[in-house]
Write a protein that holds these residues in place. Structure first.
Motif, mmCIF file in Angstrom:
data_model
loop_
_atom_site.group_PDB
_atom_site.id
_atom_site.type_symbol
_atom_site.label_atom_id
_atom_site.label_comp_id
_atom_site.label_asym_id
_atom_site.label_seq_id
_atom_site.Cartn_x
_atom_site.Cartn_y
_atom_site.Cartn_z
ATOM 1 N N SER A 100 0.780 -1.056 -0.349
ATOM 2 C CA SER A 100 -0.007 0.076 -0.682
ATOM 3 C C SER A 100 1.074 1.420 -0.152
ATOM 4 N N SER A 101 2.001 1.361 1.042
ATOM 5 C CA SER A 101 2.746 2.708 1.077
ATOM 6 C C SER A 101 3.641 2.895 -0.634
ATOM 7 N N TRP A 102 4.138 1.035 -1.110
ATOM 8 C CA TRP A 102 4.714 1.593 -2.397
ATOM 9 C C TRP A 102 3.912 2.517 -3.552
ATOM 10 N N LEU A 103 2.716 1.435 -3.327
ATOM 11 C CA LEU A 103 1.634 2.287 -4.465
ATOM 12 C C LEU A 103 0.867 4.020 -4.230
ATOM 13 N N SER A 104 1.266 4.460 -3.182
ATOM 14 C CA SER A 104 1.492 5.640 -2.888
ATOM 15 C C SER A 104 1.786 6.941 -4.096
ATOM 16 N N HIS A 105 3.317 5.805 -5.035
ATOM 17 C CA HIS A 105 3.961 6.719 -5.750
ATOM 18 C C HIS A 105 3.178 6.578 -6.745
ATOM 19 N N ALA A 106 1.746 6.375 -7.040
ATOM 20 C CA ALA A 106 1.153 5.965 -8.012
ATOM 21 C C ALA A 106 0.260 6.513 -7.890
ATOM 22 N N GLU A 107 -0.304 7.327 -6.671
ATOM 23 C CA GLU A 107 -1.579 8.388 -6.322
ATOM 24 C C GLU A 107 -1.682 9.052 -7.564
ATOM 25 N N THR A 108 -0.965 9.797 -8.150
ATOM 26 C CA THR A 108 -1.678 10.529 -9.002
ATOM 27 C C THR A 108 -2.287 9.610 -10.553
ATOM 28 N N THR A 109 -1.436 8.242 -10.804
ATOM 29 C CA THR A 109 -2.710 7.622 -11.523
ATOM 30 C C THR A 109 -3.944 6.916 -10.831
ATOM 31 N N ARG A 110 -3.741 6.808 -10.132
ATOM 32 C CA ARG A 110 -5.657 6.354 -9.493
ATOM 33 C C ARG A 110 -6.087 7.536 -9.560
ATOM 34 N N ARG A 111 -5.868 9.019 -9.544
ATOM 35 C CA ARG A 111 -6.745 10.196 -8.951
ATOM 36 C C ARG A 111 -7.275 10.578 -11.000
ATOM 37 N N ILE A 112 -6.153 10.158 -11.407
ATOM 38 C CA ILE A 112 -6.154 9.922 -13.127
ATOM 39 C C ILE A 112 -7.211 9.287 -13.935
ATOM 40 N N VAL A 113 -6.706 8.036 -13.073
ATOM 41 C CA VAL A 113 -8.177 7.166 -13.787
ATOM 42 C C VAL A 113 -9.888 7.392 -13.271
ATOM 43 N N ARG A 114 -9.731 7.788 -11.581
ATOM 44 C CA ARG A 114 -11.044 8.193 -11.126
ATOM 45 C C ARG A 114 -12.283 8.970 -11.451
ATOM 46 N N ASP A 115 -11.091 10.068 -12.002
ATOM 47 C CA ASP A 115 -11.331 11.114 -12.794
ATOM 48 C C ASP A 115 -12.058 11.289 -14.533
#
Length: 223
Positions: free
Chosen positions: A120-135
């Motif tokens: 979970s901590s490691w994937l925080s470096h892909a948080e921008t990816t998650r938000r782009i996909v969500r939005d």
């Protein structure tokens, strides 16, 4: 383990001897021209995929083919990239995502990795990816949503890559080129991100840009 040990014996007998001269040269040093950044997924073999020989690729692998931005805590990614650029002098860097990526599925469904704090901590470096996909990809689901996430993550990690000082310096000089790829496991196809169209296109159709652009744009189509 027995299978691996047997494989080593076969390697020595069948594979090493025909390439012994190459390995003797490699023992004196390495001179790869490409840094290949990809996922730790066992279904990906960069050398097999590119039909490259030992010494051709400098390879960096981790869950989700992630490049933490400059200044972020990491597991050595920045050091590996810096060494590849400043010491080995690689000319190209490829970030290669892949279909059915477990890391991207975990990014989309964080509850599935709640018991894996390190992941979970490691994937925080892909948080921008998650938000782009969500939005931007609310109309997708299932495999198509995972594919869009894989593609967007490659682009996000390319942007993170640009924040590293060693990368930025070489980009200004114009002798380093960045590439975003997605490998489709079930078909063997590779798609490359093309800035002109804002799309991932089959590698055979990909046109190398004359200049290394500092920005990207993305349409919502997926492979």
């Amino acid at each position: 383990m027995q299978k691996l040990i047997q494989g080593i014996h076969q390697f020595r007998k069948e594979d090493f001897l025909p390439l012994q001269g190459l390995f003797e040269q490699l023992a004196k040093g390495q001179n790869p021209e490409t840094l290949f950044i990809t996922c730790s997924d066992s279904r990906i073999d960069p050398n097999l995929l590119t039909r490259s020989k030992p010494g051709d690729l400098f390879i960096l692998r981790n869950a989700g083919n992630i490049v933490p931005p400059n200044g972020a805590a990491s597991g050595g990614e920045a050091a590996t990239i810096e060494f590849a650029i400043a010491v080995l002098g690689v000319k190209d860097i490829i970030i290669c995502g892949h279909s059915h990526c477990g890391a991207m599925k975990g990014l989309l469904e964080p509850e599935q990795i709640a018991s894996l704090p390190a992941v979970s901590s490691w994937l925080s470096h892909a948080e921008t990816t998650r938000r782009i996909v969500r939005d931007n990809y609310g109309h997708l689901s299932g495999d198509r949503l995972v594919t869009a996430t894989v593609e967007e993550n490659v682009l996000v990690q390319l942007e993170n890559l640009r924040t590293l000082p060693a990368v930025g310096s070489r980009l200004v000089r114009g002798n380093l080129h960045l590439h975003g790829w997605v490998y489709k496991i079930e078909t063997g196809e590779v798609f490359a991100y093309e800035l002109a169209s804002g799309q991932f296109v089959p590698l055979a159709e990909y046109k190398f840009p004359e200049n290394e652009a500092s920005v990207r744009w993305r349409t919502t189509g997926i492979i």
